[in-house]
Design a protein around this motif. Sequence first.
Motif, PDB file in Angstrom:
ATOM      1  N   VAL A 124       0.817  -1.115   0.080  1.00 25.04           N
ATOM      2  CA  VAL A 124      -0.099  -0.267  -0.088  1.00 25.04           C
ATOM      3  C   VAL A 124       0.767   1.189   0.057  1.00 25.04           C
ATOM      4  N   PHE A 125       2.036   1.130   0.702  1.00 24.97           N
ATOM      5  CA  PHE A 125       2.709   2.415   0.736  1.00 24.97           C
ATOM      6  C   PHE A 125       3.751   2.439  -0.425  1.00 24.97           C
ATOM      7  N   MET A 126       4.089   1.447  -1.286  1.00 25.28           N
ATOM      8  CA  MET A 126       4.824   1.349  -2.205  1.00 25.28           C
ATOM      9  C   MET A 126       4.775   2.711  -3.323  1.00 25.28           C
ATOM     10  N   GLY A 127       3.471   2.707  -3.631  1.00 29.07           N
ATOM     11  CA  GLY A 127       2.947   3.875  -4.616  1.00 29.07           C
ATOM     12  C   GLY A 127       3.514   5.531  -3.939  1.00 29.07           C
ATOM     13  N   ALA A 128       3.697   5.395  -2.706  1.00 30.66           N
ATOM     14  CA  ALA A 128       3.896   6.660  -2.046  1.00 30.66           C
ATOM     15  C   ALA A 128       5.119   7.179  -2.334  1.00 30.66           C
ATOM     16  N   VAL A 129       6.116   6.210  -2.967  1.00 34.72           N
ATOM     17  CA  VAL A 129       7.844   6.534  -3.036  1.00 34.72           C
ATOM     18  C   VAL A 129       7.878   6.305  -4.390  1.00 34.72           C
ATOM     19  N   SER A 130       8.776   7.271  -4.845  1.00 36.25           N
ATOM     20  CA  SER A 130       9.548   6.959  -6.267  1.00 36.25           C
ATOM     21  C   SER A 130      10.288   5.907  -6.424  1.00 36.25           C
ATOM     22  N   LYS A 131       9.880   5.244  -7.878  1.00 37.16           N
ATOM     23  CA  LYS A 131      10.730   4.106  -8.009  1.00 37.16           C
ATOM     24  C   LYS A 131      12.205   4.273  -8.598  1.00 37.16           C
ATOM     25  N   ASP A 132      12.454   5.768  -8.505  1.00 39.42           N
ATOM     26  CA  ASP A 132      13.934   5.978  -8.745  1.00 39.42           C
ATOM     27  C   ASP A 132      14.785   5.904  -7.616  1.00 39.42           C
ATOM     28  N   THR A 133      14.025   5.655  -6.454  1.00 40.18           N
ATOM     29  CA  THR A 133      15.155   6.062  -5.158  1.00 40.18           C
ATOM     30  C   THR A 133      16.052   4.808  -5.191  1.00 40.18           C
ATOM     31  N   THR A 134      17.181   5.177  -5.058  1.00 38.75           N
ATOM     32  CA  THR A 134      18.303   3.877  -5.259  1.00 38.75           C
ATOM     33  C   THR A 134      18.918   3.598  -3.999  1.00 38.75           C
ATOM     34  N   ASN A 135      18.835   4.330  -2.692  1.00 37.03           N
ATOM     35  CA  ASN A 135      19.452   4.135  -1.496  1.00 37.03           C
ATOM     36  C   ASN A 135      18.292   4.064  -0.632  1.00 37.03           C
ATOM     37  N   ALA A 136      18.701   3.412   0.559  1.00 37.64           N
ATOM     38  CA  ALA A 136      17.659   3.112   1.872  1.00 37.64           C
ATOM     39  C   ALA A 136      17.382   4.611   2.455  1.00 37.64           C
ATOM     40  N   LYS A 137      18.264   5.214   2.666  1.00 33.17           N
ATOM     41  CA  LYS A 137      18.171   6.798   3.311  1.00 33.17           C
ATOM     42  C   LYS A 137      17.249   7.407   2.577  1.00 33.17           C
ATOM     43  N   ASP A 138      17.192   7.728   1.398  1.00 38.11           N
ATOM     44  CA  ASP A 138      16.430   8.307   0.486  1.00 38.11           C
ATOM     45  C   ASP A 138      14.903   7.846   0.496  1.00 38.11           C
ATOM     46  N   TYR A 139      15.113   6.423   0.345  1.00 39.44           N
ATOM     47  CA  TYR A 139      13.728   5.870   0.577  1.00 39.44           C
ATOM     48  C   TYR A 139      12.971   6.100   1.653  1.00 39.44           C
ATOM     49  N   LEU A 140      13.443   5.858   2.799  1.00 36.71           N
ATOM     50  CA  LEU A 140      13.029   6.289   4.309  1.00 36.71           C
ATOM     51  C   LEU A 140      12.639   7.687   4.157  1.00 36.71           C
ATOM     52  N   ALA A 141      13.376   8.697   3.813  1.00 36.07           N
ATOM     53  CA  ALA A 141      12.954  10.093   3.932  1.00 36.07           C
ATOM     54  C   ALA A 141      11.665  10.592   2.863  1.00 36.07           C
ATOM     55  N   GLU A 142      11.643   9.697   1.929  1.00 34.95           N
ATOM     56  CA  GLU A 142      10.696  10.062   1.129  1.00 34.95           C
ATOM     57  C   GLU A 142       9.238   9.606   1.814  1.00 34.95           C
ATOM     58  N   ILE A 143       9.274   8.498   2.599  1.00 34.88           N
ATOM     59  CA  ILE A 143       8.192   7.883   3.151  1.00 34.88           C
ATOM     60  C   ILE A 143       7.978   8.782   4.356  1.00 34.88           C
TER      61      ILE A 143
END
Length: 105
Positions: free
Chosen positions: A13-32
Amino acid sequence: MSLVIIKRAIPEVFMGAVSKDTTNAKDYLAEIEKRFVKSDKAETNTILKSLISMKYKGNDNIKKYIIEMSNLASKHKALKLDLHEDLLVHLILISLPVQFNHFKE
């Protein structure tokens, strides 16, 4: 590797909230985190509504009731919205029953 683990642990459900272009864990968590930050406006609205709608019902100690209202005002102040002390006193007075409110002019 961390990003793969995080993506597997987070519900789809939360996957669509984050860009698929994110390549590292830190950026991914920041976007969430950006997507799901608690709204201060909603909390302010809730606190202000409860402060305005409070009525003393005579069940508790009046001092305890006034402290409860002051605590709500403090929470409001913590959200950087300061209520003037005179306004708080006015809200307390109008929330009291008539027999306690002999200070009205």
